[in-house]
Design an enzyme around this catalytic site. Structure first.
Site, short mmCIF file in Angstrom:
data_model
loop_
_atom_site.label_atom_id
_atom_site.label_comp_id
_atom_site.label_asym_id
_atom_site.label_seq_id
_atom_site.Cartn_x
_atom_site.Cartn_y
_atom_site.Cartn_z
N GLY A 210 0.83 -1.21 0.00
CA GLY A 210 0.00 0.00 0.00
C GLY A 210 0.86 1.25 0.00
N ASN A 211 0.24 2.37 0.27
CA ASN A 211 0.99 3.63 0.38
C ASN A 211 0.31 4.52 1.42
OD1 ASN A 211 -0.95 5.52 -0.97
ND2 ASN A 211 -0.63 4.02 -2.62
N ARG A 212 0.84 5.71 1.62
CA ARG A 212 0.42 6.53 2.77
C ARG A 212 -0.72 7.49 2.43
NH1 ARG A 212 5.26 9.45 3.64
NH2 ARG A 212 3.97 10.68 5.03
N SER A 213 -1.40 7.31 1.32
CA SER A 213 -2.47 8.27 0.99
C SER A 213 -3.63 8.14 1.98
CB SER A 213 -2.98 8.02 -0.43
OG SER A 213 -4.12 8.82 -0.67
#
Ligand code: PMT
Length: 410
Positions: A210-213
């Site tokens: 995933g990512n930090r959005s």
């Protein structure tokens, strides 16, 4: 430039919460915008804050009693009719229930029934009361009636417990109000597709890449476009904040799901704004069962995801991308503008303080084929409006350059 609220008549409804003290600051900040402010209070609200506090700030009488002969027998009618917006802040669970049911046993509720002006409600209460299905249902009833709910924040509550239920800050309420009544509906009749959040690429049934959005930037764009009159299709990958109301929400998880949703949504749309953080790679083959620890190294085989925005080809659609960069912001963003066939790219340095992932602010650089505009650090909502200002111009240019027979067909 004059504040968009200057000259507007704002009616402030105050119900009985400890957050009533923040309503005094809200009245004061509204006066500073150049608006005129009338206040209507529930009887119990006057136990938290004296009407005199509001009278001293607004220089106008405060309505607290439906049957006060000095206020006139139809004060609630004239207040409700002669207003550009009704802001209920703080709104207790009881007040929200009364608004949803259309009760009229106090001055605030009776006035609410008399107004047809855009209405904002800023809840303030204990988390348990806020999350109770009855309150949630009442809030949903209000949303469906077109009322804008200014979502409460999380923090320390009057009980000493920590949770969601603190009334939104006056500055945030005023921002929403500006968007609601201070702007022309310059996107009315337009369909805007917005992507938000961070896609997740499964590794096995319990893990993902995933990512930090947080979704805040994309949601701010969707909210701003909605407030400017657009029909908004919000394609959202997982996010950490609730999506805005009044938009068509299409939830997705992976980049491939987002691609399919975007391709479907852009049919007949006027603009695509890709604020989502999309995974560039996915695991070639997702494990059917949870991968067990063996003590050995594990190598994941990643394959590239398709570039969603680059793959959308249309002569009429305005395409806006974001560039999340950690170095050489302008060079990388310009390269993406060209490579992805975008009309505009909003570049953010995600390592800069106050910018990029997670926070409530962003500093964008808007780049198109003509030049570069460096915006100051703004709230994500304000930044969203600046992006939409450019989208409006691009849409107008596009219409002007279409052949006559195409423009005649709308
Ligand atoms: O959600 P927040 O916490 O508020 O954070 C906001 C944000 C940092 C996520 C946002 O401001 C932002 O920068 N979004 C774009 C993130 C990103 O994926 O950037 P990129 O430089 O990797 O991609 C460039 C553009 O291509 C983006 O518009 C992206 O949506 C799009 N893209 C990327 C990969 C891919 N496979 N397909 C795409 O369409």
């Amino acid at each position: 430039m004059a504040d968009p609220l200057a000259g507007k008549r704002i009616l402030l409804g105050v119900s009985a919460s400890i957050a009533a003290f923040k309503a005094v600051a809200l009245a004061s900040d509204l006066i500073k915008t150049g608006a005129s402010v009338d206040v209507v209070m529930t009887p119990n609200a006057t136990r938290f804050v004296a009407p005199l506090s509001f009278e001293a700030i607004t220089h106008r009488p405060v309505l607290t009693d439906l049957f006060d002969p000095a206020a006139g027998s139809i004060a609630h009618v004239s207040l409700g009719v002669d207003t550009d917006a009704f802001v209920v802040a703080p709104a207790t669970a009881d007040c929200i229930a009364g608004l949803a049911l259309g009760l009229a046993h106090d001055a605030l509720l009776a006035t609410a029934l008399c107004t047809r002006a855009p209405t904002l409600v800023a809840p303030a209460m204990e988390t348990l009361m806020l999350e109770h299905p009855a309150t949630q249902q009442n809030l949903e009833t209000l949303r469906q009636r077109g009322v804008t709910i200014v979502e409460p924040a999380a923090g320390r509550l009057a009980s000493g417990r920590v949770g969601r239920g603190r009334m939104a800050e006056p500055a945030d309420i005023i921002d929403v109000l500006r968007a609601k009544i201070g702007r022309p509906a310059d996107l009315a009749g337009r369909t805007i597709v917005v992507t938000a959040g961070g896609t997740q690429e499964p590794i096995d049934p319990v893990r993902h890449i995933g990512n930090r959005s947080s979704g805040k930037m994309g949601y701010a764009i969707a909210t701003a476009a909605r407030d400017r009159g657009a029909r908004v299709i919000l394609i959202s990958a997982p996010a950490t904040v609730p999506p805005p109301s009044g938009v068509e929400l299409r939830p997705v998880i992976t980049a491939l799901e987002m691609k399919a949703a975007v391709e479907d949504a852009v049919q007949g749309a006027d603009a695509l704004i890709m604020a989502a953080a999309v995974a560039d790679f996915r695991v070639a083959s997702r494990a059917e069962q949870k991968i067990k620890r063996t003590g050995e190294e594990l190598t994941l085989h990643l394959i590239p995801n398709p570039d969603i925005v680059a793959g959308i080809r249309s002569d009429t659609l305005v395409k806006v991308g974001f560039a999340a960069e950690t170095s050489d912001l302008l060079a990388h963003a310009r390269e993406k503008l060209i490579r992805k066939g975008l009309d505009l790219i909003a570049a953010n340095d995600v390592t800069a303080p106050g910018s990029g992932f997670g926070g409530d602010t962003n500093q964008l650089v808007l780049i198109d084929r003509r030049g570069t505009e460096v915006l100051p650090l703004l709230s994500k909502r304000e930044a969203a409006d600046r992006v939409l200002d450019r989208v409006c111009s691009l849409l107008a240019e596009r219409k002007a350059s279409l052949p006559l027979d195409a423009t005649q067909n709308g």
